[in-house]
Design an enzyme around this catalytic site. Structure first.
Site, PDB file in Angstrom:
ATOM      1  N   TYR A   1      22.830 -70.815  28.237  1.00  0.00           N
ATOM      2  CA  TYR A   1      22.009 -69.599  28.143  1.00  0.00           C
ATOM      3  C   TYR A   1      20.528 -69.936  28.046  1.00  0.00           C
ATOM      4  O   TYR A   1      19.683 -69.308  28.675  1.00  0.00           O
ATOM      5  CB  TYR A   1      22.454 -68.763  26.937  1.00  0.00           C
ATOM      6  CG  TYR A   1      21.881 -67.365  26.934  1.00  0.00           C
ATOM      7  CD1 TYR A   1      22.471 -66.347  27.687  1.00  0.00           C
ATOM      8  CD2 TYR A   1      20.748 -67.059  26.193  1.00  0.00           C
ATOM      9  CE1 TYR A   1      21.945 -65.070  27.712  1.00  0.00           C
ATOM     10  CE2 TYR A   1      20.206 -65.773  26.207  1.00  0.00           C
ATOM     11  CZ  TYR A   1      20.819 -64.787  26.962  1.00  0.00           C
ATOM     12  OH  TYR A   1      20.290 -63.516  26.986  1.00  0.00           O
TER      13      TYR A   1
ATOM     14  N   TYR B   1      25.672 -58.439  23.840  1.00  0.00           N
ATOM     15  CA  TYR B   1      26.556 -58.418  24.994  1.00  0.00           C
ATOM     16  C   TYR B   1      27.930 -57.982  24.480  1.00  0.00           C
ATOM     17  O   TYR B   1      28.544 -58.699  23.693  1.00  0.00           O
ATOM     18  CB  TYR B   1      26.672 -59.807  25.623  1.00  0.00           C
ATOM     19  CG  TYR B   1      25.422 -60.302  26.323  1.00  0.00           C
ATOM     20  CD1 TYR B   1      24.406 -60.944  25.627  1.00  0.00           C
ATOM     21  CD2 TYR B   1      25.277 -60.157  27.704  1.00  0.00           C
ATOM     22  CE1 TYR B   1      23.272 -61.424  26.281  1.00  0.00           C
ATOM     23  CE2 TYR B   1      24.144 -60.632  28.364  1.00  0.00           C
ATOM     24  CZ  TYR B   1      23.151 -61.257  27.646  1.00  0.00           C
ATOM     25  OH  TYR B   1      22.028 -61.735  28.290  1.00  0.00           O
TER      26      TYR B   1
ATOM     27  N   HIS C   1      13.575 -64.952  21.209  1.00  0.00           N
ATOM     28  CA  HIS C   1      14.879 -64.703  20.601  1.00  0.00           C
ATOM     29  C   HIS C   1      15.565 -66.025  20.257  1.00  0.00           C
ATOM     30  O   HIS C   1      15.700 -66.895  21.106  1.00  0.00           O
ATOM     31  CB  HIS C   1      15.769 -63.868  21.536  1.00  0.00           C
ATOM     32  CG  HIS C   1      15.380 -62.423  21.581  1.00  0.00           C
ATOM     33  ND1 HIS C   1      16.228 -61.400  21.244  1.00  0.00           N
ATOM     34  CD2 HIS C   1      14.199 -61.839  21.885  1.00  0.00           C
ATOM     35  CE1 HIS C   1      15.599 -60.237  21.358  1.00  0.00           C
ATOM     36  NE2 HIS C   1      14.362 -60.479  21.750  1.00  0.00           N
TER      37      HIS C   1
ATOM     38  N   LYS D   1      20.420 -65.381  34.609  1.00  0.00           N
ATOM     39  CA  LYS D   1      20.061 -66.631  35.276  1.00  0.00           C
ATOM     40  C   LYS D   1      19.252 -66.475  36.567  1.00  0.00           C
ATOM     41  O   LYS D   1      18.691 -67.456  37.063  1.00  0.00           O
ATOM     42  CB  LYS D   1      21.348 -67.423  35.612  1.00  0.00           C
ATOM     43  CG  LYS D   1      22.008 -68.072  34.414  1.00  0.00           C
ATOM     44  CD  LYS D   1      21.280 -69.328  33.976  1.00  0.00           C
ATOM     45  CE  LYS D   1      21.503 -69.660  32.528  1.00  0.00           C
ATOM     46  NZ  LYS D   1      20.526 -69.068  31.592  1.00  0.00           N
TER      47      LYS D   1
ATOM     48  N   PRO E   1      24.070 -60.438  36.914  1.00  0.00           N
ATOM     49  CA  PRO E   1      23.000 -60.560  35.904  1.00  0.00           C
ATOM     50  C   PRO E   1      23.474 -60.923  34.497  1.00  0.00           C
ATOM     51  O   PRO E   1      22.640 -61.170  33.620  1.00  0.00           O
ATOM     52  CB  PRO E   1      22.369 -59.161  35.907  1.00  0.00           C
ATOM     53  CG  PRO E   1      23.428 -58.258  36.412  1.00  0.00           C
ATOM     54  CD  PRO E   1      24.256 -59.046  37.364  1.00  0.00           C
TER      55      PRO E   1
HETATM   56  C1  DHB Z   1      18.327 -58.191  30.542  1.00  0.00           C
HETATM   57  C2  DHB Z   1      19.015 -58.341  31.724  1.00  0.00           C
HETATM   58  C3  DHB Z   1      20.059 -59.219  31.788  1.00  0.00           C
HETATM   59  O1  DHB Z   1      20.738 -59.383  32.932  1.00  0.00           O
HETATM   60  C4  DHB Z   1      20.452 -59.967  30.679  1.00  0.00           C
HETATM   61  O2  DHB Z   1      21.494 -60.817  30.779  1.00  0.00           O
HETATM   62  C5  DHB Z   1      19.752 -59.821  29.510  1.00  0.00           C
HETATM   63  C6  DHB Z   1      18.693 -58.920  29.435  1.00  0.00           C
HETATM   64  C7  DHB Z   1      17.198 -57.224  30.469  1.00  0.00           C
HETATM   65  O3  DHB Z   1      16.921 -56.562  31.477  1.00  0.00           O
HETATM   66  O4  DHB Z   1      16.578 -57.108  29.409  1.00  0.00           O
END
Ligand code: DHB
Length: 393
Positions: free
Chosen positions: A387, A203, A72, A299, A295
């Protein structure tokens, strides 16, 4: 059993460490309380920082990821019915992330470790770490519930055994400082058979709060919505989940999420946690044993791998050059990166969630934060650099 490094845990931290040590000719063994099937099937996060992707290539475990993972170049932020593309690659001199789920990484790590003749003992119980303040630390464990107690004698013990493991407890409580923040929301995550809705991760902070659109393959999509962490999953019918996903991900120009059949769902709480220091005598902690992030910044796994990269280099310096210095500074070196990972994960989490405990003023500030990423190249660059993975100092 006698090895140079005894590793408690066979998650990302423990297994990456075993492979890194093997490359340097240092012997190690992993013990793990869960079964191999459990480790390989538990659904977790999915985003790898650019240097983790490179490291997997160097370790000879990048082949399936290159085939099945998805590179990505950017992410999409969404609020107020509008989207904004953050050009991660353009803002970081060409660095990209890989969407390749953690359990697939674990399958590749376990296969590679066993192929090189490494030992991973699954389903152990009664694990006890002792004598780490001496030159001869040990790990006691039972191989099966009925089995005899066994002992690993080693030079160093690594606690890569997760937040609930015995690793952290082996540092005397009086010497530990623990920092924690519990968020008043959780994530409801789903896997659905559905086509790709959008070309990158979204997001969103819209409607009643956060949603994340991610992917697993052209046919399987991964999505999350903010929920109450105390919610019973039974209270979330498929219709309710799709309703919330639409409210948070549809845009005012008429774009709408493509639905499908949900085949897996679960709720996780969100917390931030750091334990200092991450070492005591001949014991070193790595990954979730020492730190947890919510999450939102993707990270968790990346910080765990960073810990063991630092640790492997320090152990190589110890064995090859008889230099103790890097080992002595392990905790300090790791914590500098970890606290920046904690900060970024907290920033993304607070900016993107609706928090009933916050004032209307604070909620407005979060939308100003989002608008700053849209309108300021420097602000977008800071988000992108974090990121994709901060450089190692
Ligand atoms: C996924 C999980 C995440 O916490 C994140 O920030 C981006 C993607 C995932 O499970 O695809």
């Amino acid at each position: 059993m006698r090895v140079q490094v005894g590793i408690v845990g066979a998650g990302p931290a423990g297994l990456f460490l075993a492979l890194l040590l093997h490359r340097a000719g240092i012997s190690a063994v992993n013990i793990e309380s869960r079964s191999r099937a459990d480790v390989e099937q538990t659904i977790r996060a999915g985003v790898l920082e650019h240097w983790v992707v490179e490291l997997m290539g160097e370790l000879g475990i990048g082949e399936r990821m290159a085939r099945e993972g998805h590179v990505h170049d950017g992410i999409t932020l969404q609020w107020n019915g509008e989207r904004h593309h953050v050009d991660i690659a353009g803002l970081t001199g060409g660095k990209r992330v890989m969407v390749y789920p953690q359990h697939e990484v674990l399958r590749d790590l376990i296969a590679a470790r066993l192929a090189q003749g490494g030992e991973i003992v699954f389903e152990v119980s009664e694990t006890r770490i002792r004598d780490v303040e001496t030159d001869a630390p040990c790990i006691d464990f039972r191989r099966t519930a009925e089995g005899d107690s066994e002992t690993i004698r080693c030079d160093y013990v690594v606690g890569a055994d997760g937040f609930h493991g015995p690793g952290r407890q082996a540092i005397p409580k009086a010497l530990r400082r623990e920092y924690q923040k519990i968020y008043p929301f959780g994530w409801l995550g789903i896997l659905a058979s559905a086509p790709l809705s959008w070309h990158e991760l979204i997001y969103a902070n819209q409607g009643d709060g956060f949603a994340l659109l991610s992917t697993r393959s052209p046919e399987i999509q991964r999505m999350y919505v903010q929920c109450d962490p105390a919610d019973d999953i039974a209270a979330w019918s498929d219709d309710r989940i799709w309703g919330e996903l639409h409210a948070r991900l549809d845009t005012s120009d008429g774009w709408t999420l493509t639905g499908g059949k949900i085949f897996q769902k679960g709720i996780i709480p969100l917390r931030s946690f750091v334990c200092e220091p991450m070492q005591y005598g001949r014991l070193f902690l790595a990954g979730d044993a020492a730190h947890i992030v919510p999450p939102t910044g993707a990270k968790g796994l990346n910080l765990a791998v960073a810990d063991v990269l630092v640790l492997s280099r320090a152990l190589v310096a110890r064995y090859a050059m008889n230099s103790q210095e890097a080992l002595d500074r392990y905790s300090e070196t790791c914590l500098r990166r970890i606290w920046k990972g904690e900060r970024f994960s907290w920033y993304m989490t607070t900016m993107l969630h609706r928090n009933a405990e916050e004032s209307a003023f604070e909620q407005r500030i979060h939308f100003a934060d989002l608008d700053l990423v849209r309108s300021s190249r420097l602000q977008a660059g800071a988000l992108a650099e974090n990121y994709v993975g901060l450089p190692f100092e």
